[in-house]
Design a protein around this motif. Sequence first.
Motif, PDB file in Angstrom:
ATOM      1  N   ARG A 116       0.831  -1.210   0.000  1.00  0.00           N
ATOM      2  CA  ARG A 116       0.000   0.000   0.000  1.00  0.00           C
ATOM      3  C   ARG A 116       0.864   1.258   0.000  1.00  0.00           C
ATOM      4  O   ARG A 116       0.538   2.248  -0.654  1.00  0.00           O
ATOM      5  N   THR A 117       1.970   1.211   0.730  1.00  0.00           N
ATOM      6  CA  THR A 117       2.856   2.371   0.769  1.00  0.00           C
ATOM      7  C   THR A 117       3.498   2.613  -0.589  1.00  0.00           C
ATOM      8  O   THR A 117       3.572   3.753  -1.080  1.00  0.00           O
ATOM      9  N   MET A 118       3.973   1.542  -1.225  1.00  0.00           N
ATOM     10  CA  MET A 118       4.604   1.677  -2.529  1.00  0.00           C
ATOM     11  C   MET A 118       3.617   2.113  -3.602  1.00  0.00           C
ATOM     12  O   MET A 118       3.983   2.810  -4.553  1.00  0.00           O
ATOM     13  N   GLU A 119       2.368   1.703  -3.456  1.00  0.00           N
ATOM     14  CA  GLU A 119       1.352   2.071  -4.443  1.00  0.00           C
ATOM     15  C   GLU A 119       1.207   3.587  -4.543  1.00  0.00           C
ATOM     16  O   GLU A 119       0.938   4.126  -5.620  1.00  0.00           O
ATOM     17  N   GLN A 120       1.393   4.275  -3.422  1.00  0.00           N
ATOM     18  CA  GLN A 120       1.275   5.731  -3.424  1.00  0.00           C
ATOM     19  C   GLN A 120       2.378   6.395  -4.254  1.00  0.00           C
ATOM     20  O   GLN A 120       2.226   7.517  -4.715  1.00  0.00           O
ATOM     21  N   LEU A 121       3.503   5.694  -4.423  1.00  0.00           N
ATOM     22  CA  LEU A 121       4.626   6.249  -5.183  1.00  0.00           C
ATOM     23  C   LEU A 121       4.628   5.820  -6.639  1.00  0.00           C
ATOM     24  O   LEU A 121       5.316   6.423  -7.469  1.00  0.00           O
ATOM     25  N   SER A 122       3.905   4.774  -6.965  1.00  0.00           N
ATOM     26  CA  SER A 122       4.065   4.091  -8.242  1.00  0.00           C
ATOM     27  C   SER A 122       3.947   5.011  -9.442  1.00  0.00           C
ATOM     28  O   SER A 122       4.830   5.023 -10.315  1.00  0.00           O
ATOM     29  N   TRP A 123       2.894   5.815  -9.512  1.00  0.00           N
ATOM     30  CA  TRP A 123       2.672   6.612 -10.720  1.00  0.00           C
ATOM     31  C   TRP A 123       3.639   7.788 -10.794  1.00  0.00           C
ATOM     32  O   TRP A 123       4.060   8.170 -11.895  1.00  0.00           O
ATOM     33  N   GLN A 124       4.008   8.337  -9.628  1.00  0.00           N
ATOM     34  CA  GLN A 124       5.008   9.408  -9.649  1.00  0.00           C
ATOM     35  C   GLN A 124       6.351   8.866 -10.123  1.00  0.00           C
ATOM     36  O   GLN A 124       7.079   9.534 -10.864  1.00  0.00           O
ATOM     37  N   LEU A 125       6.685   7.646  -9.709  1.00  0.00           N
ATOM     38  CA  LEU A 125       7.924   7.031 -10.178  1.00  0.00           C
ATOM     39  C   LEU A 125       7.872   6.785 -11.681  1.00  0.00           C
ATOM     40  O   LEU A 125       8.854   7.030 -12.394  1.00  0.00           O
ATOM     41  N   GLN A 126       6.731   6.307 -12.166  1.00  0.00           N
ATOM     42  CA  GLN A 126       6.635   6.035 -13.600  1.00  0.00           C
ATOM     43  C   GLN A 126       6.744   7.332 -14.395  1.00  0.00           C
ATOM     44  O   GLN A 126       7.369   7.364 -15.462  1.00  0.00           O
TER      45      GLN A 126
END
Length: 234
Positions: A163-173
């Motif tokens: 859940r924590t990583m999901e919050q970063l996923s699109w910004q990272l992409q």
Amino acid sequence: MHVAGSGGADAGRTSLSVRARDAVRQRIIDRRYPMGARLVEREIAEELSMSRVPVREALRALVSEGLLELLPHSGVRVRSLDRTDVRHLYEVWEPLAVQASRIAARRVAEAAPEEPAGLAELRRLLGSAERAAADGEGAAEVAAHTAFHEEIVALGGNPLLARTMEQLSWQLQLLFGMREEPAHMRAQHAAVFRYIAAGDEESAAASTLLHVRDSRAVAFKSLFGDAALYTESA
């Protein structure tokens, strides 16, 4: 009081909102909507051939994801990542990515001699990224490598980390799509996979740390002209 049929209407609107969110998100990731561009609700609704209500809901969701930002008076624009944004993103992603690889390797070791299903998916994503790179399909390579990191998290089986990583996923992409992927970083993905597949926690963690720090240096050099700038404030 419940109104007959209202549940179906709500479900339909939600489905349209999700479709609108996915469509706008993809246009941001592949830079059809460039950084800093103001998005007009009416124009997007016309482009997607839907009403403004699901588009409005989609834009609100993308603000929450960090891909859009609210304008001072009204409307939204595609978020522009400055040095501080990039530094903050890597400061959060680095320890999470390292721990994700460590946990994934641990799960592989615990499952031995069986191979967890997630390893086959990691292997497939590496192959997809390599083929995309060979074909010059940068966006597809970015998507495969982002999915690779997400699958490492999934392999670890820790829902809180997921859940924590999901919050970063699109910004990272979004960030990954703004820079080139050097060949040595592709090799680093393969090394991370090998150590995870071997169940070697510390080597998986160390190789991931190297990869994330190289990624940060490449990002700063590509975006701002100097890899050393990641230590500076905007």
